[in-house]
Scaffold this motif. Structure first.
Motif, short mmCIF file in Angstrom:
data_model
loop_
_atom_site.label_atom_id
_atom_site.label_comp_id
_atom_site.label_asym_id
_atom_site.label_seq_id
_atom_site.Cartn_x
_atom_site.Cartn_y
_atom_site.Cartn_z
N VAL A 41 0.79 -1.38 0.09
CA VAL A 41 -0.05 -0.15 0.15
C VAL A 41 0.84 1.14 -0.04
O VAL A 41 0.78 2.12 -0.84
CB VAL A 41 -0.92 0.09 1.25
CG1 VAL A 41 -1.62 1.27 1.40
CG2 VAL A 41 -2.00 -0.86 1.06
N TYR A 84 -8.94 13.12 6.01
CA TYR A 84 -8.99 11.55 6.41
C TYR A 84 -8.05 11.57 7.32
O TYR A 84 -8.36 10.85 8.40
CB TYR A 84 -8.47 10.76 5.08
CG TYR A 84 -8.07 9.01 5.71
CD1 TYR A 84 -9.21 8.39 6.11
CD2 TYR A 84 -6.79 8.62 5.61
CE1 TYR A 84 -9.24 7.14 6.48
CE2 TYR A 84 -6.76 7.26 6.05
CZ TYR A 84 -7.86 6.50 6.39
OH TYR A 84 -7.42 5.28 6.62
N GLN A 134 -11.49 -1.42 2.18
CA GLN A 134 -12.63 -0.65 2.63
C GLN A 134 -13.51 -2.02 3.05
O GLN A 134 -14.30 -1.79 4.04
CB GLN A 134 -13.34 -0.13 1.30
CG GLN A 134 -14.74 0.59 1.75
CD GLN A 134 -15.06 1.14 0.53
OE1 GLN A 134 -14.85 0.83 -0.79
NE2 GLN A 134 -16.25 1.95 0.45
N GLN A 176 -10.35 10.58 10.87
CA GLN A 176 -10.12 9.11 10.42
C GLN A 176 -11.46 8.21 10.84
O GLN A 176 -11.99 7.65 10.18
CB GLN A 176 -9.08 8.67 10.96
CG GLN A 176 -8.55 7.48 10.36
CD GLN A 176 -7.87 6.54 11.13
OE1 GLN A 176 -8.48 5.35 11.27
NE2 GLN A 176 -6.70 6.79 11.41
N LEU A 178 2.59 4.80 -3.06
CA LEU A 178 2.16 6.19 -2.82
C LEU A 178 3.49 7.03 -2.33
O LEU A 178 3.55 8.19 -2.64
CB LEU A 178 1.20 6.10 -1.69
CG LEU A 178 -0.11 5.54 -1.87
CD1 LEU A 178 -1.03 5.30 -0.46
CD2 LEU A 178 -0.92 6.18 -3.05
N ALA A 222 -5.83 1.68 9.52
CA ALA A 222 -6.03 3.19 8.62
C ALA A 222 -4.98 3.16 7.36
O ALA A 222 -5.48 3.75 6.57
CB ALA A 222 -5.51 4.16 9.73
N VAL A 223 -3.96 2.38 7.44
CA VAL A 223 -2.88 2.36 6.40
C VAL A 223 -3.84 1.65 5.06
O VAL A 223 -3.74 2.09 4.00
CB VAL A 223 -1.78 1.77 6.48
CG1 VAL A 223 -0.96 1.32 5.50
CG2 VAL A 223 -0.82 2.47 7.53
N PHE A 224 -4.64 0.42 5.46
CA PHE A 224 -4.96 -0.26 4.54
C PHE A 224 -6.20 0.24 3.91
O PHE A 224 -6.70 0.03 2.74
CB PHE A 224 -5.57 -1.84 5.05
CG PHE A 224 -4.26 -2.47 5.30
CD1 PHE A 224 -3.30 -2.87 4.36
CD2 PHE A 224 -4.02 -3.26 6.66
CE1 PHE A 224 -2.09 -3.71 4.48
CE2 PHE A 224 -2.87 -3.95 6.67
CZ PHE A 224 -1.80 -4.11 5.73
N PHE A 225 -6.78 1.20 4.69
CA PHE A 225 -8.18 2.01 4.23
C PHE A 225 -7.74 3.25 3.31
O PHE A 225 -8.50 3.54 2.56
CB PHE A 225 -8.85 2.40 5.33
CG PHE A 225 -10.25 2.85 5.16
CD1 PHE A 225 -11.22 2.11 4.94
CD2 PHE A 225 -10.66 4.43 4.87
CE1 PHE A 225 -12.63 2.56 4.68
CE2 PHE A 225 -11.73 4.55 4.65
CZ PHE A 225 -12.82 3.66 4.67
N LEU A 226 -6.49 3.48 3.50
CA LEU A 226 -6.08 4.81 2.79
C LEU A 226 -6.30 4.93 1.26
O LEU A 226 -6.85 5.66 0.89
CB LEU A 226 -4.56 5.09 3.20
CG LEU A 226 -4.01 6.34 2.26
CD1 LEU A 226 -4.84 7.55 2.74
CD2 LEU A 226 -2.48 6.50 2.53
N PRO A 227 -6.09 3.87 0.32
CA PRO A 227 -6.38 3.95 -0.89
C PRO A 227 -7.70 4.20 -1.20
O PRO A 227 -8.26 4.91 -2.40
CB PRO A 227 -5.73 2.60 -1.50
CG PRO A 227 -4.95 2.09 -0.43
CD PRO A 227 -5.51 2.61 0.59
#
Lengths: 270, 297
Positions: A17, A252, B178, A256, A21, B112-117
């Motif tokens: 992920v 975000y 998500q 959050q 980015l 939170a990291v995995f949701f970011l995209p």
């Protein structure tokens, strides 16, 4: 075995992920050869040229303002009309409330692409294509079903007694809405607002359909046009990505919890 | 309406009936009415600008079903995309959710990291992945060369046979987080005692998953499957960002096909395509709901 597997899998996941980015973020400060030579390293001699070009040549400055206007307009309009309608559905006893709710929520089952042809013709005849007002109206229509769905659920959970007390004090529906329903649904309104913000800010379909002139473009549309103009000038594309994503990512990071529940409520509506 | 109320408050309550008017007006005029009109357009050969057009009956539908290779190609691509994304994304999201279901500092951060995209725009995600997939000097090929797997390098989106699977990978990267959140909510609703009871009965890790977690997380699984299916039909923006506008045949899916037909001024035919598109989504959702109900009954 599983004790060592778990951290390994999670680390790999985070890398998958985060790395792309990070490459994008670093890349915005690099030249194209620098990006290709060492995509992962931080910029050695950072330049702001890519951002400058994205704004000057790519027209992202205008697009940013347009996106802000359309998003703010559509989010506010949707919140107002959806909360009024949801209040009606929650407060009117019997069938009428459920019928209105059902009609408004039925839109969830229809994908936006189903109506694009007649929608285009309708907006065109009204002079609402190629206009920010048209985008505000069509975005509002697109997000209305989800907003009514989320807000309706919350408004129904407000106990009847609160309204009865207010009615005894002589409060009409508008006052009951303002002084009882709205304060109590604040968390739901925040959740809905965030969902709407992300949907409207990122929407490409309607700008693509409606907008012809350069000065009416929103960010996703202006960004999409980068692809043709700047093909593989990645640092420039990346600067565009960062400009277009920055507001959403900032919100975000700050909000959050609301964000996750907002986008999940939007998803779980089905 | 409310016979128990006094005349005064009854009159006041009438104001309540104006509350849904703005929402209904917007919704019916700008959405419901055009949606119904699509049925009428679908029976014509209108090109979008001529003053006249002909009623062609069901010609558009027969053309679409029998004589349109581009539509069939888009449907096939879409089917592949949907199957791969639904399987991969659901499995990955459930796996991550199982790892991160307990709320600790670390797992909150990782969620939170995995949701970011998910919060990024599709066009942004597409541009990130254009670079990942770039055959010359892109991120994946550079990484493969760096670890001595240069032989595994590929042209990714440039290979018409596999392009749609690389599109699927991007879609999974985009939205798995998500769906992970939906699964976490589902998992947290499972009572602890059930696991304790299963453990007392000597159930191992797998049995506990198979006989406690899996059946009880089914409602969340249903939501994830349904949402992921619809999402893979709506991958419109992502395809335009990755594959260009209009996308080539290798990446064309139903939503982009409808849009391309529309852009080519075949308004009547585009309306017919959009209705078939809508019907396909409805059908898939229905089949899925039935399958889930049967599997969890």
């Amino acid at each position: 075995m599983t004790k060592t597997l778990r951290p390994a899998v999670l680390t790999l996941g985070v890398a998958v992920v985060v790395l792309p980015l990070l490459v994008v973020l670093f890349g915005t400060f690099k030249t194209l050869p620098q990006l290709f030579d060492s995509p992962l390293s931080p910029p050695s001699s950072p330049t702001l040229d890519n951002y400058r070009q994205a704004v000057d040549e790519g027209g992202l400055g205008t697009a940013f303002v347009n996106s802000a206007v359309v998003t703010a307009g559509a989010v506010l309009l949707t919140l107002v009309v959806a909360s009024l309608a949801a209040f009606f559905c929650a407060r009117v006893p019997g069938r009428a409330g459920w019928i209105v709710f059902g009609v408004l929520v039925a839109g969830l089952a229809v994908p936006a692409q189903a109506a694009i042809v007649p929608q285009y013709v309708l907006f065109d005849r009204l002079g609402l294509t190629d206009s920010l007002l048209g985008l505000i109206l069509v975005d509002t229509t697109m997000t209305l079903p989800t907003a009514v769905f989320i807000l309706g659920g919350f408004l129904r959970s407000i106990p009847e007694e609160l309204y009865e007390a207010a009615e005894l004090d002589g409060a009409g529906p508008l006052r009951a809405f303002r002084s009882i329903a709205l304060p109590l649904t604040r968390p739901a309104l925040a959740t809905t607002a965030i969902f709407l913000f992300v949907m409207d800010w990122n929407d490409l379909l309607y700008p693509l359909l409606f907008v012809r002139s350069q000065d009416q473009r929103t960010l996703p549309l202006a960004l999409l046009n980068f692809q043709g103009e700047f093909l593989t000038r990645y640092p420039l594309l990346f600067a565009g990505v960062v400009i277009a994503s920055a507001p959403v990512v900032v919100v975000y990071v700050l909000l959050q919890k609301h964000f996750v529940s907002g986008l999940t409520a939007g998803a779980v509506r089905g | 309406m409310s016979s128990t109320r006094s005349g005064r408050s009854g009159r006041r309550a009438r104001a309540l009936w104006f509350f849904p008017v703005p929402a209904l007006a917007l919704y019916l005029f700008f959405f419901a009415y055009p949606t119904l009109q699509a049925f009428q357009y679908a029976l014509t050969d209108w090109d979008g600008y001529s003053a006249t057009y002909h009623n062609v009956g069901l010609h558009n539908l027969t053309r679409l079903a029998t004589a349109d290779d581009t539509f069939r190609n888009a449907a096939e691509n879409n089917l592949k995309l949907t199957v791969v994304v639904v399987l991969a994304q659901t499995a990955l999201a459930l796996g991550l959710a199982l790892y991160l279901v307990r709320t600790t500092r670390a797992s909150t951060l990782l969620r939170a990291v995995f949701f970011l995209p998910t919060v990024l725009s599709s066009v942004s995600v597409a541009f990130v992945w254009r670079f990942v997939y770039d055959p010359d000097g892109g991120l994946l090929n550079s990484a493969l060369r760096a670890v001595g797997l240069g032989g595994w390098q590929s042209v990714y989106l440039g290979n018409p046979n596999t392009a749609v699977f690389w599109l699927a990978l991007t879609q999974v990267w985009f939205h798995a987080g998500q769906m992970m959140v939906v699964f976490i909510a589902g998992l947290q609703a499972i009572p602890r005692e059930l696991y304790e009871a299963a453990e007392l009965d000597g159930a191992g890790r797998w049995s506990r998953f198979r006989y406690v977690t899996w059946p009880l997380v089914a409602p969340a699984t249903g939501i994830v499957l349904a949402y992921t299916t619809v999402q893979s039909f709506k991958a419109f923006d992502l395809v335009l960002g990755l594959g260009g506008n209009p996308p080539g045949p290798a990446l064309d899916i139903l939503s982009t096909r409808v849009y391309t037909t529309f852009s080519n001024n075949q308004f009547g035919y585009a309306a017919a395509q959009s209705l078939v598109f809508m019907a396909l989504i409805a059908l898939l959702t229905w089949v899925q709901r039935r399958a889930i109900r049967r599997a969890t009954a």
